[in-house]
Enzyme design. Structure first.
Site, PDB file in Angstrom:
ATOM      1  N   HIS A 255      14.126 -40.480  14.766  1.00  0.00           N
ATOM      2  CA  HIS A 255      13.845 -41.762  15.414  1.00  0.00           C
ATOM      3  C   HIS A 255      13.006 -42.680  14.519  1.00  0.00           C
ATOM      4  O   HIS A 255      12.959 -43.895  14.765  1.00  0.00           O
ATOM      5  CB  HIS A 255      13.101 -41.536  16.733  1.00  0.00           C
TER       6      HIS A 255
ATOM      7  N   GLU B 261      19.784 -43.465  20.538  1.00  0.00           N
ATOM      8  CA  GLU B 261      19.936 -42.025  20.714  1.00  0.00           C
ATOM      9  C   GLU B 261      21.177 -41.428  20.054  1.00  0.00           C
ATOM     10  O   GLU B 261      21.121 -40.321  19.527  1.00  0.00           O
ATOM     11  CB  GLU B 261      19.908 -41.684  22.208  1.00  0.00           C
TER      12      GLU B 261
ATOM     13  N   ASP C 290      16.110 -46.035  33.091  1.00  0.00           N
ATOM     14  CA  ASP C 290      16.103 -44.584  32.907  1.00  0.00           C
ATOM     15  C   ASP C 290      17.436 -43.958  33.318  1.00  0.00           C
ATOM     16  O   ASP C 290      17.776 -42.857  32.874  1.00  0.00           O
ATOM     17  CB  ASP C 290      14.975 -43.939  33.718  1.00  0.00           C
TER      18      ASP C 290
ATOM     19  N   GLU D 128       9.177 -40.404  20.575  1.00  0.00           N
ATOM     20  CA  GLU D 128       9.082 -40.765  19.172  1.00  0.00           C
ATOM     21  C   GLU D 128       8.045 -41.822  18.870  1.00  0.00           C
ATOM     22  O   GLU D 128       8.284 -42.720  18.033  1.00  0.00           O
ATOM     23  CB  GLU D 128      10.454 -41.229  18.682  1.00  0.00           C
TER      24      GLU D 128
ATOM     25  N   HIS E 208      14.921 -34.274  15.749  1.00  0.00           N
ATOM     26  CA  HIS E 208      15.381 -35.411  16.543  1.00  0.00           C
ATOM     27  C   HIS E 208      14.315 -36.510  16.592  1.00  0.00           C
ATOM     28  O   HIS E 208      14.603 -37.682  16.328  1.00  0.00           O
ATOM     29  CB  HIS E 208      15.714 -34.945  17.966  1.00  0.00           C
ATOM     30  N   GLU E 209      13.087 -36.128  16.936  1.00  0.00           N
ATOM     31  CA  GLU E 209      12.030 -37.137  17.056  1.00  0.00           C
ATOM     32  C   GLU E 209      11.702 -37.759  15.702  1.00  0.00           C
ATOM     33  O   GLU E 209      11.425 -38.959  15.610  1.00  0.00           O
ATOM     34  CB  GLU E 209      10.783 -36.523  17.697  1.00  0.00           C
TER      35      GLU E 209
ATOM     36  N   TYR F  68      23.453 -40.162  24.130  1.00  0.00           N
ATOM     37  CA  TYR F  68      23.122 -39.188  23.093  1.00  0.00           C
ATOM     38  C   TYR F  68      24.380 -38.605  22.441  1.00  0.00           C
ATOM     39  O   TYR F  68      24.580 -38.722  21.228  1.00  0.00           O
ATOM     40  CB  TYR F  68      22.290 -38.047  23.681  1.00  0.00           C
TER      41      TYR F  68
END
Length: 614
Positions: free
Chosen positions: A312, A331, A388, A284, A308-309, A396
């Protein structure tokens, strides 16, 4: 008096933009060496030269800083950067030193400053193997003629190409000058050009304060085409027309999101379709979403990723998680916004199907992690680990279902009003989980004392697993598929199904609920009906190839190998390599494929697979 109040409010906003320290002034981000309570960055002037032959960036980062406490040094995060020299506001050279290298974090760069220092300029070069940078040969692109470069800064990789205070709780504006070969176009997470500059020198401006993980750069043989007056697509010339057709609803999505959650604050919303090695579905980056080509399925079946992006732009870019332990604030909120946009444009059935698929993914994640694992809490704890590791469906989907639970409790109208105000009141700021919970209490739950008992928000946030008040979900279309599959009673009957299950979501759900005792003959019958092995939909490909490996459907093996060699999206790579690694023969095959494919993957992907295959 009004002027005094206005100035005080500005000062308060400035303080709140960077949520980086606790009440004692101690940094709350375990993934940054910086000490923002002492000296903090506010603006970046970046000047870099892109060298494809040496695979390095060379130049300087000039930081405008604020020295809060008269500190004699400012700390930056770095990873494998070669610093040549550092100067202060007046060009005076200053001392600098690197701290010991720490796993995942890199090294702290300590720069000497004075009380009066307003600027720090760092001359440096990157490493050829900088973790954020992927240098692609012409053969690794769609056009096969020119090289390509792209960055991936999230979560803590920005420090490998820019010396920075690499925390999502620290925000800054930036300008940049990027010099590239004259036949290539450079783009950033900023105001972008739409045509090549024959001199190869590009100037960028990002007037809104962003965190370092949203710093982005792409350089390649790129062409631009508009969707409407404020949205458009960048892609390699060979891929541009397909992408423009695929994402024709982008403008509608921006309008839908604005209607729900307030004005789009970033000016333009453009997308760049990257080469296949890009490790994520999308990233994003403000004003320029980085996108995997696996979304261009040819039938617009995967465009929810754009929603979704785009979402953001509110949750993540406008209001940002203060640390990576608060990642669900980015998320979970974004999945919620995404599904509301999808429902508005494509209808409730589509949104419900995606919700069920999300729940199925969440169940798989819970099984992998263990339902009692602390990593299944929304509020994470990734100190001493790569953040990560927190990029799972806990953030999410569990995050989404918490927001869905709140909506079910307070009603959609109140939920929409609450979120619109939340984004408005926290614009261009970073927030912790506790900030959100406090705002939720004071601005919404206070209306009805029973709501807090019904939602049990702290159980969702601080306890592992799935709370007992998990919302009920379902899709009539999926229920019909469940009935169909259960009626097979040991013998599958796929003939004629494709005419009934036309949407990609229905077909994906079918793959997920197929009987566990399938054999290769069963797989062949299903493949004859649907053509999953040769589908242009990467979601279907991945789900089907996992079953092909599991049930020894050898007719799909060449397609599996081709997929692993040409797709770099981590979401697809991990389940396939995991399934291959469940048998000795499969693991040997995986290693053989991986030896050839690894150079095509970004470090975000190959670091995970290295550990998986040892």
């Amino acid at each position: 008096m009004k002027n005094i109040i206005f100035l005080l409010s500005l000062a308060l906003l400035s303080c709140n933009q960077n949520k980086v320290t606790d009440e004692n002034g101690v940094s709350t981000d375990p993934h940054s060496f910086s000490k923002p309570d002492q000296a903090i960055v506010k603006h970046l002037d970046l000047d870099l030269n892109v060298n494809f032959e040496s695979k390095i960036l060379t130049g300087k980062a000039t930081w405008t800083i604020e020295n809060h406490k008269g500190a004699d040094s400012i700390i930056f995060d770095t990873q494998n950067l070669h610093v040549i020299r550092v100067t202060l506001s007046n060009g005076e050279k200053t001392g600098f030193s690197f701290g010991p290298e720490k796993k995942y974090l890199g090294s702290a760069l300590k720069v000497g400053i004075k009380d009066s220092t307003k600027q720090v300029t760092i001359w440096y070069t990157t490493s050829p193997d900088a973790s954020a940078l992927q240098w692609l040969s012409p053969q690794q692109t769609a056009g096969k003629v020119y090289p390509f470069l792209f960055t991936q800064s999230e979560a803590i990789l920005a420090r490998s190409w820019i010396p920075c205070q690499d925390s999502p709780g620290i925000r800054f504006t930036y300008n940049a000058t990027i010099t590239v070969p004259s036949n290539l176009l450079a783009l950033m997470s900023a105001e972008n050009p739409q045509q090549i500059n024959v001199k190869g020198v590009y100037h960028f401006k990002q007037p809104h304060a962003i965190p370092s993980y949203l710093m982005a750069l792409a350089v390649g043989d790129l062409k631009f085409k508009a969707i409407d007056s404020r949205t458009g697509i960048y892609a390699e010339p060979i891929a541009i027309d397909k992408a423009v057709w695929e994402f024709a609803d982008m403008g509608k999505m921006v309008t839908s999101a604005e209607k729900l959650y307030g004005p789009y604050r970033w000016g333009r919303y453009d997308v760049i379709v990257l080469p296949p090695s890009f490790p994520f579905g999308g990233m994003e980056n403000p004003m320029l979403t980085f996108l995997t080509p696996t979304v261009t399925a040819g039938d617009r079946s995967l465009v929810s990723l754009i929603a979704h992006e785009l979402a953001h732009s509110w949750s993540g870019n406008l209001v940002t998680n203060a640390t990576w332990n608060d990642f669900w604030l980015n998320e979970g909120f974004t999945v919620y916004l995404e599904r509301r946009i999808v429902e508005d444009i494509y209808g409730k059935d589509e949104a419900k199907m995606q919700e069920v698929l999300g729940y199925e993914s969440l169940k798989e994640t819970l099984q992998d992690l263990g339902v009692k694992s602390s990593d299944t809490r929304l509020k994470g704890d990734y100190e001493g680990r790569d953040p990560d590791e927190g990029m799972t469906d806990i953030a999410y989907e569990k995050g989404y279902f918490l927001l869905k639970t709140i909506e079910n409790t307070v009603g959609r109208a109140r939920m929409d009003g609450f979120l619109k105000d939340y984004f408005k009141n926290h614009s261009f700021q970073s927030a912790t989980t506790e900030d959100f919970l406090s705002y939720l209490d004071s601005q919404l739950l206070k209306e009805n004392v029973a709501w807090a008992d019904q939602i049990k928000v702290k159980q969702w946030v601080y306890e592992p697993g799935i709370p007992l008040n998990f919302p009920s979900i379902g899709s009539a279309k999926y229920q019909a598929i469940d009935s169909l599959v259960s009626g097979w009673k040991g013998k599958i009957h796929p003939a004629g199904l494709k005419a009934k299950l036309r949407s990609a979501n229905e077909q994906l759900y079918l793959i997920k609920v197929l009987p566990a005792d399938l054999n290769a003959k069963d797989m062949a019958g299903i493949d004859k009906e649907f053509g999953f092995t040769k589908s242009g939909n990467a979601e279907l490909n991945c789900a089907w190839y996992v079953l092909a490996i599991r049930h020894h459907y050898q007719a799909a093996y060449p397609a599996v190998e081709n997929f692993l060699n040409h797709v770099g999206r981590r979401k697809f790579l991990i389940p396939l390599y995991k399934e291959l690694a469940t048998s000795a023969a499969g693991k040997e095959w995986a290693k053989k494929i991986y030896k050839k494919a690894r150079p095509n993957y970004h470090s975000v992907s190959y670091n995970t697979i290295d550990n998986l295959l040892k």
